[in-house]
Design a protein around this motif. Structure first.
Motif, PDB file in Angstrom:
ATOM      1  N   GLY A 114      29.999  61.253  53.116  1.00  0.00           N
ATOM      2  CA  GLY A 114      30.998  62.011  54.218  1.00  0.00           C
ATOM      3  C   GLY A 114      31.299  63.377  54.187  1.00  0.00           C
ATOM      4  O   GLY A 114      31.744  64.080  54.844  1.00  0.00           O
ATOM      5  N   ASP A 115      30.678  64.163  52.847  1.00  0.00           N
ATOM      6  CA  ASP A 115      31.158  65.416  52.810  1.00  0.00           C
ATOM      7  C   ASP A 115      29.734  66.211  53.415  1.00  0.00           C
ATOM      8  O   ASP A 115      28.623  66.136  52.682  1.00  0.00           O
ATOM      9  CB  ASP A 115      30.873  65.655  51.150  1.00  0.00           C
ATOM     10  CG  ASP A 115      31.333  67.095  50.727  1.00  0.00           C
ATOM     11  OD1 ASP A 115      30.844  68.092  51.626  1.00  0.00           O
ATOM     12  OD2 ASP A 115      31.564  67.631  49.601  1.00  0.00           O
ATOM     13  N   SER A 116      30.196  66.701  54.502  1.00  0.00           N
ATOM     14  CA  SER A 116      28.954  67.395  55.353  1.00  0.00           C
ATOM     15  C   SER A 116      28.388  68.562  54.800  1.00  0.00           C
ATOM     16  O   SER A 116      27.361  68.819  54.586  1.00  0.00           O
ATOM     17  CB  SER A 116      29.356  67.921  56.514  1.00  0.00           C
ATOM     18  OG  SER A 116      30.407  68.645  56.360  1.00  0.00           O
ATOM     19  N   GLY A 117      29.335  69.207  53.804  1.00  0.00           N
ATOM     20  CA  GLY A 117      28.898  70.608  53.036  1.00  0.00           C
ATOM     21  C   GLY A 117      27.886  69.934  51.900  1.00  0.00           C
ATOM     22  O   GLY A 117      26.665  70.573  51.651  1.00  0.00           O
ATOM     23  N   ALA A 118      28.194  68.927  51.175  1.00  0.00           N
ATOM     24  CA  ALA A 118      27.157  68.435  50.396  1.00  0.00           C
ATOM     25  C   ALA A 118      25.955  68.105  50.897  1.00  0.00           C
ATOM     26  O   ALA A 118      24.788  68.131  50.370  1.00  0.00           O
ATOM     27  CB  ALA A 118      27.693  67.270  49.135  1.00  0.00           C
ATOM     28  N   ARG A 119      25.978  67.140  51.896  1.00  0.00           N
ATOM     29  CA  ARG A 119      24.791  67.008  52.671  1.00  0.00           C
ATOM     30  C   ARG A 119      24.067  68.183  53.187  1.00  0.00           C
ATOM     31  O   ARG A 119      22.651  68.249  52.770  1.00  0.00           O
ATOM     32  CB  ARG A 119      25.012  65.894  53.981  1.00  0.00           C
ATOM     33  CG  ARG A 119      25.410  64.704  53.805  1.00  0.00           C
ATOM     34  CD  ARG A 119      25.519  63.680  54.746  1.00  0.00           C
ATOM     35  NE  ARG A 119      26.188  64.299  56.082  1.00  0.00           N
ATOM     36  CZ  ARG A 119      27.277  64.129  56.298  1.00  0.00           C
ATOM     37  NH1 ARG A 119      27.959  63.331  55.767  1.00  0.00           N
ATOM     38  NH2 ARG A 119      27.842  64.473  57.534  1.00  0.00           N
ATOM     39  N   LEU A 120      24.639  69.302  53.666  1.00  0.00           N
ATOM     40  CA  LEU A 120      23.968  70.307  54.076  1.00  0.00           C
ATOM     41  C   LEU A 120      22.894  70.984  52.815  1.00  0.00           C
ATOM     42  O   LEU A 120      22.023  71.372  53.074  1.00  0.00           O
ATOM     43  CB  LEU A 120      24.926  71.091  54.853  1.00  0.00           C
ATOM     44  CG  LEU A 120      24.248  72.559  55.294  1.00  0.00           C
ATOM     45  CD1 LEU A 120      23.228  72.101  56.349  1.00  0.00           C
ATOM     46  CD2 LEU A 120      25.203  73.526  56.004  1.00  0.00           C
ATOM     47  N   ARG A 121      23.987  71.179  51.756  1.00  0.00           N
ATOM     48  CA  ARG A 121      23.468  71.875  50.742  1.00  0.00           C
ATOM     49  C   ARG A 121      22.105  71.030  49.984  1.00  0.00           C
ATOM     50  O   ARG A 121      21.090  71.766  49.660  1.00  0.00           O
ATOM     51  CB  ARG A 121      24.478  72.004  49.352  1.00  0.00           C
ATOM     52  CG  ARG A 121      25.550  73.126  49.540  1.00  0.00           C
ATOM     53  CD  ARG A 121      26.532  73.261  48.612  1.00  0.00           C
ATOM     54  NE  ARG A 121      27.236  72.105  48.343  1.00  0.00           N
ATOM     55  CZ  ARG A 121      28.284  71.809  48.656  1.00  0.00           C
ATOM     56  NH1 ARG A 121      28.968  72.277  49.732  1.00  0.00           N
ATOM     57  NH2 ARG A 121      28.927  70.667  48.393  1.00  0.00           N
ATOM     58  N   LEU A 122      22.322  69.804  50.098  1.00  0.00           N
ATOM     59  CA  LEU A 122      21.132  68.964  49.510  1.00  0.00           C
ATOM     60  C   LEU A 122      19.993  69.137  50.427  1.00  0.00           C
ATOM     61  O   LEU A 122      18.932  69.407  50.069  1.00  0.00           O
ATOM     62  CB  LEU A 122      21.609  67.422  49.405  1.00  0.00           C
ATOM     63  CG  LEU A 122      20.278  66.630  48.776  1.00  0.00           C
ATOM     64  CD1 LEU A 122      19.957  67.161  47.581  1.00  0.00           C
ATOM     65  CD2 LEU A 122      20.936  65.182  48.882  1.00  0.00           C
ATOM     66  N   PHE A 123      20.219  69.220  51.782  1.00  0.00           N
ATOM     67  CA  PHE A 123      19.071  69.344  52.806  1.00  0.00           C
ATOM     68  C   PHE A 123      18.342  70.785  52.432  1.00  0.00           C
ATOM     69  O   PHE A 123      17.086  70.845  52.582  1.00  0.00           O
ATOM     70  CB  PHE A 123      19.662  68.959  54.116  1.00  0.00           C
ATOM     71  CG  PHE A 123      18.445  68.977  54.945  1.00  0.00           C
ATOM     72  CD1 PHE A 123      17.437  67.935  55.340  1.00  0.00           C
ATOM     73  CD2 PHE A 123      18.335  70.133  55.858  1.00  0.00           C
ATOM     74  CE1 PHE A 123      16.344  68.104  55.980  1.00  0.00           C
ATOM     75  CE2 PHE A 123      17.422  70.086  56.951  1.00  0.00           C
ATOM     76  CZ  PHE A 123      16.648  69.169  57.056  1.00  0.00           C
ATOM     77  N   GLU A 124      19.146  71.824  52.510  1.00  0.00           N
ATOM     78  CA  GLU A 124      18.844  72.977  52.418  1.00  0.00           C
ATOM     79  C   GLU A 124      18.172  73.247  51.245  1.00  0.00           C
ATOM     80  O   GLU A 124      17.281  74.146  51.124  1.00  0.00           O
ATOM     81  CB  GLU A 124      19.982  74.288  52.551  1.00  0.00           C
ATOM     82  CG  GLU A 124      20.420  74.289  54.115  1.00  0.00           C
ATOM     83  CD  GLU A 124      21.739  75.159  54.047  1.00  0.00           C
ATOM     84  OE1 GLU A 124      22.433  75.313  53.332  1.00  0.00           O
ATOM     85  OE2 GLU A 124      21.967  75.308  55.375  1.00  0.00           O
ATOM     86  N   TRP A 125      18.230  72.529  50.054  1.00  0.00           N
ATOM     87  CA  TRP A 125      17.729  72.910  48.795  1.00  0.00           C
ATOM     88  C   TRP A 125      16.030  72.360  49.028  1.00  0.00           C
ATOM     89  O   TRP A 125      15.572  73.142  48.525  1.00  0.00           O
ATOM     90  CB  TRP A 125      18.447  72.117  47.783  1.00  0.00           C
ATOM     91  CG  TRP A 125      17.527  72.066  46.585  1.00  0.00           C
ATOM     92  CD1 TRP A 125      17.545  72.740  45.225  1.00  0.00           C
ATOM     93  CD2 TRP A 125      16.749  71.064  46.039  1.00  0.00           C
ATOM     94  NE1 TRP A 125      16.719  72.314  44.545  1.00  0.00           N
ATOM     95  CE2 TRP A 125      16.140  71.454  44.945  1.00  0.00           C
ATOM     96  CE3 TRP A 125      16.199  69.969  46.806  1.00  0.00           C
ATOM     97  CZ2 TRP A 125      15.333  70.620  44.116  1.00  0.00           C
ATOM     98  CZ3 TRP A 125      15.299  69.188  46.022  1.00  0.00           C
ATOM     99  CH2 TRP A 125      14.760  69.395  44.826  1.00  0.00           C
ATOM    100  N   THR A 126      16.003  71.334  49.942  1.00  0.00           N
ATOM    101  CA  THR A 126      14.580  70.641  49.809  1.00  0.00           C
ATOM    102  C   THR A 126      13.735  71.810  50.698  1.00  0.00           C
ATOM    103  O   THR A 126      12.657  72.164  50.229  1.00  0.00           O
ATOM    104  CB  THR A 126      14.759  69.361  50.641  1.00  0.00           C
ATOM    105  OG1 THR A 126      15.201  69.684  51.937  1.00  0.00           O
ATOM    106  CG2 THR A 126      15.549  68.257  49.850  1.00  0.00           C
ATOM    107  N   GLY A 127      14.364  72.438  51.678  1.00  0.00           N
ATOM    108  CA  GLY A 127      13.604  73.420  52.504  1.00  0.00           C
ATOM    109  C   GLY A 127      13.338  74.701  51.373  1.00  0.00           C
ATOM    110  O   GLY A 127      12.154  75.219  51.636  1.00  0.00           O
ATOM    111  N   ARG A 128      14.327  74.990  50.557  1.00  0.00           N
ATOM    112  CA  ARG A 128      14.037  76.276  49.753  1.00  0.00           C
ATOM    113  C   ARG A 128      12.977  75.738  48.709  1.00  0.00           C
ATOM    114  O   ARG A 128      12.089  76.659  48.536  1.00  0.00           O
ATOM    115  CB  ARG A 128      15.202  76.754  48.947  1.00  0.00           C
ATOM    116  CG  ARG A 128      16.137  77.478  49.867  1.00  0.00           C
ATOM    117  CD  ARG A 128      17.117  78.122  48.958  1.00  0.00           C
ATOM    118  NE  ARG A 128      17.931  77.208  48.013  1.00  0.00           N
ATOM    119  CZ  ARG A 128      19.174  76.518  48.301  1.00  0.00           C
ATOM    120  NH1 ARG A 128      19.537  76.622  49.481  1.00  0.00           N
ATOM    121  NH2 ARG A 128      19.431  75.640  47.474  1.00  0.00           N
ATOM    122  N   VAL A 129      12.945  74.567  47.915  1.00  0.00           N
ATOM    123  CA  VAL A 129      12.044  74.202  47.120  1.00  0.00           C
ATOM    124  C   VAL A 129      10.567  74.324  47.796  1.00  0.00           C
ATOM    125  O   VAL A 129       9.764  74.570  47.127  1.00  0.00           O
ATOM    126  CB  VAL A 129      12.152  73.021  46.627  1.00  0.00           C
ATOM    127  CG1 VAL A 129      11.217  72.412  45.640  1.00  0.00           C
ATOM    128  CG2 VAL A 129      13.664  73.003  45.494  1.00  0.00           C
TER     129      VAL A 129
END
Length: 164
Positions: A114-129
């Motif tokens: 439910g923490d949209s910020g945590a979801r976004l950070r995890l998803f953005e991390w995959t794109g950066r890696v």
């Protein structure tokens, strides 16, 4: 509950293959691979109302596509285990939705669900890696590559698309 409720056996097999590639429904293939003789790895479904041909879903040593997909998936999962690269699946591989299993998780209150910020950070991390040159000295380490390998298991592939 059956892996697939499709009428055609080839469609049920295709759905099973997709779930193996996603890291789900690995047990039947693992049993098959662990057997010392030519055998069948299978699921049996007891749900009332199923037709006789829908009650069993099996895989044999002759189904190389499923066996190879299992080997690739298992290698990714074991690599992540060896690296200690565990992560919460807060968002699907497309970065859009929370996984359905979160809606009935017994420990959801202790999660970042439910923490949209945590979801976004995890998803953005995959794109950066993914965008980093692995020859770069600041490239992700083995643990990050292992985590990304498991993350990508859930990515939806188009029919005929090769595994990474």
């Amino acid at each position: 509950r059956p892996v697939s409720l499709s009428k055609k056996p080839e469609t049920r097999r295709r759905h099973f293959l997709a779930r193996v590639r996603e890291g789900r429904n690995l047990q039947a293939v693992a049993y098959l691979r662990g057997s010392r003789q030519e055998s069948l790895g299978r699921y049996l479904f007891l749900r009332p109302g199923l037709k006789a041909d829908e009650r069993e879903l099996g895989v044999s040593m002759g189904d190389q596509e499923i066996l190879e997909s299992f080997a690739t998936t298992a290698a990714s999962l074991l690599d992540a285990w060896d690296q200690g690269a565990f992560f919460p699946r807060l968002v699907d591989a497309d970065g859009r939705n929370e996984p359905g299993r979160c809606s009935f998780c017994a420990v959801a209150e202790a999660c970042l669900r439910g923490d949209s910020g945590a979801r976004l950070r995890l998803f953005e991390w995959t794109g950066r890696v993914r965008g980093i040159d692995l020859e770069d000295r600041d490239a992700p380490g083995a643990d990050e590559r292992a985590l990304l390998g498991v993350w990508d298991l859930a990515a939806k592939r188009k029919p005929g698309e090769e595994e990474a």
